[in-house]
Scaffold this active site. Structure first.
Site, PDB file in Angstrom:
ATOM      1  N   LYS A  10     -21.089  36.425  16.863  1.00 41.07           N
ATOM      2  CA  LYS A  10     -20.557  35.390  15.974  1.00 41.07           C
ATOM      3  C   LYS A  10     -20.741  33.980  16.560  1.00 41.07           C
ATOM      4  O   LYS A  10     -21.050  33.829  17.750  1.00 41.07           O
ATOM      5  CB  LYS A  10     -19.078  35.688  15.703  1.00 41.07           C
ATOM      6  CG  LYS A  10     -18.859  36.993  14.920  1.00 41.07           C
ATOM      7  CD  LYS A  10     -17.406  37.141  14.492  1.00 41.07           C
ATOM      8  CE  LYS A  10     -17.178  38.427  13.700  1.00 41.07           C
ATOM      9  NZ  LYS A  10     -15.809  38.497  13.127  1.00 41.07           N
ATOM     10  N   TYR A  50     -19.354  39.793   3.606  1.00 48.01           N
ATOM     11  CA  TYR A  50     -17.947  40.180   3.723  1.00 48.01           C
ATOM     12  C   TYR A  50     -17.292  40.421   2.360  1.00 48.01           C
ATOM     13  O   TYR A  50     -16.064  40.338   2.241  1.00 48.01           O
ATOM     14  CB  TYR A  50     -17.172  39.123   4.498  1.00 48.01           C
ATOM     15  CG  TYR A  50     -17.386  39.172   6.001  1.00 48.01           C
ATOM     16  CD1 TYR A  50     -16.975  40.285   6.745  1.00 48.01           C
ATOM     17  CD2 TYR A  50     -17.970  38.109   6.682  1.00 48.01           C
ATOM     18  CE1 TYR A  50     -17.139  40.338   8.118  1.00 48.01           C
ATOM     19  CE2 TYR A  50     -18.138  38.150   8.072  1.00 48.01           C
ATOM     20  CZ  TYR A  50     -17.716  39.269   8.781  1.00 48.01           C
ATOM     21  OH  TYR A  50     -17.876  39.321  10.144  1.00 48.01           O
ATOM     22  N   PHE A  58      -7.434  36.124   4.496  1.00 55.12           N
ATOM     23  CA  PHE A  58      -8.245  35.456   5.516  1.00 55.12           C
ATOM     24  C   PHE A  58      -9.694  35.242   5.094  1.00 55.12           C
ATOM     25  O   PHE A  58     -10.492  34.716   5.872  1.00 55.12           O
ATOM     26  CB  PHE A  58      -8.187  36.247   6.837  1.00 55.12           C
ATOM     27  CG  PHE A  58      -8.637  37.685   6.725  1.00 55.12           C
ATOM     28  CD1 PHE A  58      -9.984  38.025   6.740  1.00 55.12           C
ATOM     29  CD2 PHE A  58      -7.701  38.709   6.608  1.00 55.12           C
ATOM     30  CE1 PHE A  58     -10.394  39.345   6.653  1.00 55.12           C
ATOM     31  CE2 PHE A  58      -8.110  40.043   6.517  1.00 55.12           C
ATOM     32  CZ  PHE A  58      -9.469  40.357   6.537  1.00 55.12           C
ATOM     33  N   ARG A  86     -17.956  50.008  18.631  1.00 60.14           N
ATOM     34  CA  ARG A  86     -16.559  49.606  18.404  1.00 60.14           C
ATOM     35  C   ARG A  86     -15.743  49.678  19.688  1.00 60.14           C
ATOM     36  O   ARG A  86     -14.884  48.835  19.932  1.00 60.14           O
ATOM     37  CB  ARG A  86     -15.943  50.441  17.279  1.00 60.14           C
ATOM     38  CG  ARG A  86     -16.590  50.107  15.933  1.00 60.14           C
ATOM     39  CD  ARG A  86     -16.043  50.925  14.788  1.00 60.14           C
ATOM     40  NE  ARG A  86     -14.684  50.533  14.452  1.00 60.14           N
ATOM     41  CZ  ARG A  86     -14.368  49.442  13.755  1.00 60.14           C
ATOM     42  NH1 ARG A  86     -15.316  48.607  13.346  1.00 60.14           N
ATOM     43  NH2 ARG A  86     -13.123  49.174  13.473  1.00 60.14           N
ATOM     44  N   THR A  92      -9.982  44.246  16.903  1.00 60.61           N
ATOM     45  CA  THR A  92     -10.336  43.051  16.117  1.00 60.61           C
ATOM     46  C   THR A  92      -9.623  41.804  16.634  1.00 60.61           C
ATOM     47  O   THR A  92     -10.223  40.737  16.741  1.00 60.61           O
ATOM     48  CB  THR A  92      -9.947  43.276  14.634  1.00 60.61           C
ATOM     49  OG1 THR A  92     -10.600  44.464  14.185  1.00 60.61           O
ATOM     50  CG2 THR A  92     -10.369  42.111  13.769  1.00 60.61           C
ATOM     51  N   ARG A 103     -14.410  41.616  23.226  1.00 58.80           N
ATOM     52  CA  ARG A 103     -13.445  40.665  22.654  1.00 58.80           C
ATOM     53  C   ARG A 103     -12.408  40.229  23.686  1.00 58.80           C
ATOM     54  O   ARG A 103     -12.010  39.061  23.704  1.00 58.80           O
ATOM     55  CB  ARG A 103     -12.796  41.267  21.408  1.00 58.80           C
ATOM     56  CG  ARG A 103     -13.753  41.204  20.210  1.00 58.80           C
ATOM     57  CD  ARG A 103     -13.297  42.087  19.097  1.00 58.80           C
ATOM     58  NE  ARG A 103     -14.068  41.900  17.873  1.00 58.80           N
ATOM     59  CZ  ARG A 103     -14.147  42.820  16.916  1.00 58.80           C
ATOM     60  NH1 ARG A 103     -13.516  43.971  17.042  1.00 58.80           N
ATOM     61  NH2 ARG A 103     -14.864  42.587  15.841  1.00 58.80           N
ATOM     62  N   ASN A 113     -13.745  35.967  16.966  1.00 55.48           N
ATOM     63  CA  ASN A 113     -13.578  37.161  17.804  1.00 55.48           C
ATOM     64  C   ASN A 113     -14.902  37.725  18.333  1.00 55.48           C
ATOM     65  O   ASN A 113     -15.025  38.914  18.580  1.00 55.48           O
ATOM     66  CB  ASN A 113     -12.736  38.218  17.081  1.00 55.48           C
ATOM     67  CG  ASN A 113     -13.424  38.825  15.882  1.00 55.48           C
ATOM     68  OD1 ASN A 113     -14.454  38.301  15.429  1.00 55.48           O
ATOM     69  ND2 ASN A 113     -12.891  39.915  15.365  1.00 55.48           N
ATOM     70  N   HIS A 116     -19.068  41.200  15.458  1.00 51.99           N
ATOM     71  CA  HIS A 116     -18.772  42.104  14.347  1.00 51.99           C
ATOM     72  C   HIS A 116     -19.524  43.401  14.592  1.00 51.99           C
ATOM     73  O   HIS A 116     -20.632  43.381  15.129  1.00 51.99           O
ATOM     74  CB  HIS A 116     -19.254  41.499  13.014  1.00 51.99           C
ATOM     75  CG  HIS A 116     -19.267  42.508  11.906  1.00 51.99           C
ATOM     76  ND1 HIS A 116     -18.146  42.827  11.196  1.00 51.99           N
ATOM     77  CD2 HIS A 116     -20.253  43.327  11.442  1.00 51.99           C
ATOM     78  CE1 HIS A 116     -18.439  43.786  10.318  1.00 51.99           C
ATOM     79  NE2 HIS A 116     -19.717  44.095  10.453  1.00 51.99           N
ATOM     80  N   GLU A 127     -24.851  47.340   5.656  1.00 55.90           N
ATOM     81  CA  GLU A 127     -24.907  46.079   6.405  1.00 55.90           C
ATOM     82  C   GLU A 127     -26.285  45.863   7.030  1.00 55.90           C
ATOM     83  O   GLU A 127     -26.773  44.735   7.066  1.00 55.90           O
ATOM     84  CB  GLU A 127     -23.812  46.073   7.480  1.00 55.90           C
ATOM     85  CG  GLU A 127     -22.415  45.963   6.880  1.00 55.90           C
ATOM     86  CD  GLU A 127     -21.302  45.940   7.917  1.00 55.90           C
ATOM     87  OE1 GLU A 127     -20.141  45.812   7.508  1.00 55.90           O
ATOM     88  OE2 GLU A 127     -21.599  46.044   9.130  1.00 55.90           O
TER      89      GLU A 127
HETATM   90  P1  CMP Z   1     -15.030  41.567  11.509  1.00 54.12           P
HETATM   91  O1  CMP Z   1     -15.218  42.840  12.220  1.00 54.12           O
HETATM   92  O2  CMP Z   1     -16.186  40.629  11.485  1.00 54.12           O
HETATM   93  O3  CMP Z   1     -14.595  41.877   9.991  1.00 54.12           O
HETATM   94  C1  CMP Z   1     -13.818  40.982   9.245  1.00 54.12           C
HETATM   95  C2  CMP Z   1     -13.276  39.841  10.050  1.00 54.12           C
HETATM   96  O4  CMP Z   1     -12.199  39.139   9.486  1.00 54.12           O
HETATM   97  C3  CMP Z   1     -12.738  40.365  11.364  1.00 54.12           C
HETATM   98  O5  CMP Z   1     -13.790  40.785  12.176  1.00 54.12           O
HETATM   99  C4  CMP Z   1     -11.935  39.155  11.854  1.00 54.12           C
HETATM  100  O6  CMP Z   1     -12.725  38.245  12.583  1.00 54.12           O
HETATM  101  C5  CMP Z   1     -11.508  38.458  10.552  1.00 54.12           C
HETATM  102  N1  CMP Z   1     -10.071  38.535  10.321  1.00 54.12           N
HETATM  103  C6  CMP Z   1      -9.243  37.483  10.250  1.00 54.12           C
HETATM  104  N2  CMP Z   1      -7.988  37.868  10.029  1.00 54.12           N
HETATM  105  C7  CMP Z   1      -8.000  39.222   9.962  1.00 54.12           C
HETATM  106  C8  CMP Z   1      -6.993  40.227   9.754  1.00 54.12           C
HETATM  107  N3  CMP Z   1      -5.718  39.917   9.564  1.00 54.12           N
HETATM  108  N4  CMP Z   1      -7.386  41.522   9.756  1.00 54.12           N
HETATM  109  C9  CMP Z   1      -8.685  41.859   9.928  1.00 54.12           C
HETATM  110  N5  CMP Z   1      -9.663  40.961  10.121  1.00 54.12           N
HETATM  111  C10 CMP Z   1      -9.340  39.647  10.154  1.00 54.12           C
END
Ligand code: CMP
Length: 140
Positions: A10, A50, A58, A86, A92, A103, A113, A116, A127
């Site tokens: 990211k 997304y 969010f 993962r 996350t 992370r 973060n 992805h 994806e």
């Molecule tokens: P990612 O794996 O890229 O998928 C969705 C993204 O939304 C996640 O990582 C986070 O960076 C972002 N995000 C922000 N707030 C939240 C939340 N409350 N729960 C999950 N993802 C979140």
């Protein structure tokens, strides 16, 4: 099983100059980078990627952040690649991520973060297809 998963470094991690350190973790864990590109996502591209989150509170912040600077996008291939990636990424929310995960080591917040990774086989296929043509994937 031999799997592929979609990974994104990211904008926060690209800005921190840790693309190589993150790629190195994939490789040391036995994941092969079989496709890769650098790209500055448009808002529309981030929204499309997304789309499953479009009703979440969010969503706007996520799209804004993901289109704020360049990212690297890669397909990783290996045994249990989805789960393995993962594990390498950690939770996350970096505050909940286990020590030694990407992370925990590189991320600042739940939005910024660092990485992805696809969460399941079906989303991995979708994806990967979102960003790569079949002839851009170099499986061995
Ligand atoms: P990612 O794996 O890229 O998928 C969705 C993204 O939304 C996640 O990582 C986070 O960076 C972002 N995000 C922000 N707030 C939240 C939340 N409350 N729960 C999950 N993802 C979140």
């Amino acid at each position: 099983a031999l799997e592929r998963t979609l990974s994104i470094v990211k904008p926060d991690a690209v800005a921190k100059n840790v693309i190589g350190e993150i790629y190195s973790r994939f490789e040391k864990a036995g994941l092969k980078i079989v496709a890769a590109k650098m790209k500055h996502l448009s808002r529309a591209e981030a929204e499309g990627f997304y789309a499953v989150h479009r009703e979440r509170p969010f969503f706007n912040a996520l799209v804004e952040f993901m289109s704020s600077g360049p990212v690297t996008i890669q397909a990783l291939e290996g045994e249990d690649a989805i789960a393995k990636n993962r594990e390498l990424m950690g939770a996350t929310n970096p505050k909940e991520a286990a020590a030694g995960t990407i992370r925990a080591d590189f991320a600042d917040s739940i939005d910024a973060n660092a990485v992805h990774g696809s969460d399941a086989a079906e989303t991995a296929a979708q994806e990967i297809a979102y960003f790569f043509e079949p002839n851009e994937i170099f499986s061995r």
